[in-house]
Design an enzyme around this catalytic site. Structure first.
Site, PDB file in Angstrom:
ATOM      1  N   HIS A 179      -1.245  59.156 -98.220  1.00  0.00           N
ATOM      2  CA  HIS A 179      -2.392  59.491 -99.178  1.00  0.00           C
ATOM      3  C   HIS A 179      -3.493  58.750 -99.267  1.00  0.00           C
ATOM      4  O   HIS A 179      -4.487  59.184 -99.962  1.00  0.00           O
ATOM      5  CB  HIS A 179      -1.411  59.613-100.955  1.00  0.00           C
ATOM      6  N   ASP A 224       5.182  59.468 -96.848  1.00  0.00           N
ATOM      7  CA  ASP A 224       3.921  58.958 -97.289  1.00  0.00           C
ATOM      8  C   ASP A 224       3.555  57.708 -96.350  1.00  0.00           C
ATOM      9  O   ASP A 224       2.922  56.721 -96.891  1.00  0.00           O
ATOM     10  CB  ASP A 224       4.002  58.346 -98.871  1.00  0.00           C
ATOM     11  N   SER A 276      -2.520  50.440-102.067  1.00  0.00           N
ATOM     12  CA  SER A 276      -1.539  51.527-101.128  1.00  0.00           C
ATOM     13  C   SER A 276      -1.636  51.239 -99.731  1.00  0.00           C
ATOM     14  O   SER A 276      -2.810  50.977 -99.144  1.00  0.00           O
ATOM     15  CB  SER A 276      -2.067  52.920-101.270  1.00  0.00           C
TER      16      SER A 276
END
Length: 342
Positions: free
Chosen positions: A65, A97, A193
């Site tokens: 993402h 992911d 992230s």
């Protein structure tokens, strides 16, 4: 005894000087060169995240993402020494992911991250998160491992457990990520992230990927409430190796559809994943799993429901043989299943 460093080909493992206090300054100094900041621009849109260096060839692991908007845009990577480099996408795996990008002109002095043994991680272990929260590169926070094998499902419709926390970008509506996660109390925020979660020796045990929130409006940012999640390092290594070698990753397959269920064994109710159907010819069918069975464990790890089972299966590798604890007719039996791929 003074802190020592042991030389190696990756980040320098840290040997702590005593058994009670972790020298986080030494850990941070060792690991920071292996953690990068990532900026993705596509038209008027942009996103920021983090990544960890995998090898001296310039491959970097991050979250899908973070870089999904870079397919038709530009990706730039800022190293620990503040130099900026262009990068391209090598491969992505939306189901986990995870993604790999590669520096187009990697410098000769890259420092790859050192991987730790996730199977030795225990609840209560001290950990450090390193990343690029809110664009503040090289930020470090500390905490503990709050839980292991935490099943986390992330999608655009679930605000309580958000996978997207790279700044300025969200998962696509049709993306569902199921993770067998490490839960940590180390503060992680938008932009973390793809960053590193390391142990007291400075070894990677997880890639920070999601946070739990108390809920927020669609136009507000979510932040840390002390419940963060990381993708296990062994899964990161397996998936990124596949992405580097062939540009895509294979998803492990058990071959059942399930729902949350409860079984009764010896007069005691136990939660699990109730099998609603078994695909013909699948690993589950070959192993003897039946409709109506309730799967309560895998390789000694409790299965608490459908998402828990999906997370455990997805954390395995194709060809792995797993042992399922199956409740059937008020008794429990163990069934060995060799996972296929799709």
């Amino acid at each position: 005894m003074n802190n020592q460093v042991v030389t190696g080909g990756t980040t320098t493992p840290v040997v702590q000087g005593n058994g009670t206090a972790v020298d986080w300054a030494t850990v941070a100094k060792s690991v920071e060169p292996a953690v990068v900041s990532i900026t993705v621009t596509s038209g008027n849109n942009g996103a920021e995240g983090s990544g960890v260096i995998l090898d001296t060839q310039g491959h970097i692991a991050t979250n899908n993402h973070v870089v999904s908007g870079g397919q038709n845009g530009q990706i730039s990577v800022t190293l620990n020494n503040n130099t900026i480099h262009k990068a391209t996408i090598v491969g992505t795996d939306p189901g986990t992911d995870l993604a790999v990008i590669k520096l187009t002109d990697p410098p000769s002095d890259l420092t790859p991250i050192a991987f730790g043994d996730v199977n030795k991680v225990a609840v209560g272990d001290p950990v450090m998160a390193i990343g690029n929260p809110l664009g503040l590169s090289g930020s470090v926070t500390t905490g503990i491992v709050s839980a292991l094998h935490r099943p986390v499902r992330s999608s655009s419709s679930e605000n309580q457990q958000q996978s997207p926390f790279s700044q300025g970008q969200t998962q696509s509506a049709d993306t569902t990520v199921v993770t067998d996660a490490i839960q940590t109390s180390a503060a992680i925020n938008p932009g973390n992230s793809g960053g590193a979660l390391v142990n007291a020796s400075g070894q990677l045990i997880g890639l920070t990927s999601s946070i739990a929130t108390l809920g927020s409006s669609s136009n507000s940012q979510s932040g840390n409430i002390g419940i963060g999640f990381a993708i296990r390092a062994d899964q990161v290594r397996a998936v990124t190796n596949e992405l580097i070698n062939k540009g895509s990753a294979t998803t492990p397959l058990l071959g059942v559809s399930t729902t949350d269920g409860v079984s009764t064994v010896g007069g005691q109710q136990v939660v699990g994943a109730e099998v609603k159907s078994v695909s013909s010819g699948s690993p589950a069918a070959k192993g003897g799993v039946r409709t109506g069975d309730v799967i309560t464990g895998m390789d000694g790890v409790p299965i608490t429901g459908s998402v828990s089972l999906a997370a455990r299966v997805r954390s395995q590798q194709v060809g792995d043989t797993v042992t399922l604890d199956v409740s059937r007719d008020a008794t429990t039996q163990q069934i060995k299943v060799t996972l296929a791929g799709k």
